[in-house]
Write a protein that holds these residues in place. Structure first.
Motif: not given
Length: 150
Positions: A11-17, A22-33
């Motif tokens: 969320v913080a990465a989205m807000k800060s642009g 954001l891409q790296a965090i989404r990748l982490i969350l996808a791997k966790v899922k």
């Protein structure tokens, strides 16, 4: 707890642009899922933080290997991208043990298990992973255990 940290960082990465973060965090969350989906049918599920640390360690190892390969191939721009992803991944990993701490842990495990030679390496590695798995890079620890038992 780590899962919450990842989601709030997203969320913080989205807000800060900050798109690369954001891409790296989404990748982490996808791997966790993906890992969550794999474990749906498992009888024994690991603790949530342990599962996430395991996923992060695997991702970090993959990034380090990719960086080496890109550097060998002269693809410095891709190596830089991988380094940026690795930095984000390492933010969420627990503090890693230094070489001296690792050697001390190996000696302690050797003493506790009565390990004497290379035939006991598997026993030492299993105990080391059980005690310090989240704080150790097991590939580096493997070399140190081998040197210690030789």
């Amino acid at each position: 707890m780590l899962r919450d940290s990842l989601k709030s960082a997203q969320v913080a990465a989205m807000k800060s642009g900050d798109k690369p973060r954001l891409q790296a965090i989404r990748l982490i969350l996808a791997k966790v899922k993906d890992r969550d989906i794999e474990l749906r049918t498992a009888e024994k599920k690991p603790e949530d933080d342990a599962l996430i640390v395991e996923v992060l360690q695997k991702m970090a190892k993959q990034r380090r290997e990719s960086i080496d390969l890109f550097e060998q191939g002269g693809r410095e721009e891709r190596a830089a991208e991988e380094r940026a992803e690795l930095a984000v991944i390492e933010e969420f990993l627990p503090q890693q043990m230094g070489e001296e701490e690792t050697k001390a842990a190996i000696e302690q495990v050797k003493a506790d298990t009565g390990a004497e030679g290379m035939k006991d390496m598997g026993k030492v590695m299993a105990e080391l992973k059980a005690r310090h798995g989240a704080q150790l890079d097991m590939s580096k620890a493997s070399g140190l255990v081998k040197a210690s038992l030789a």
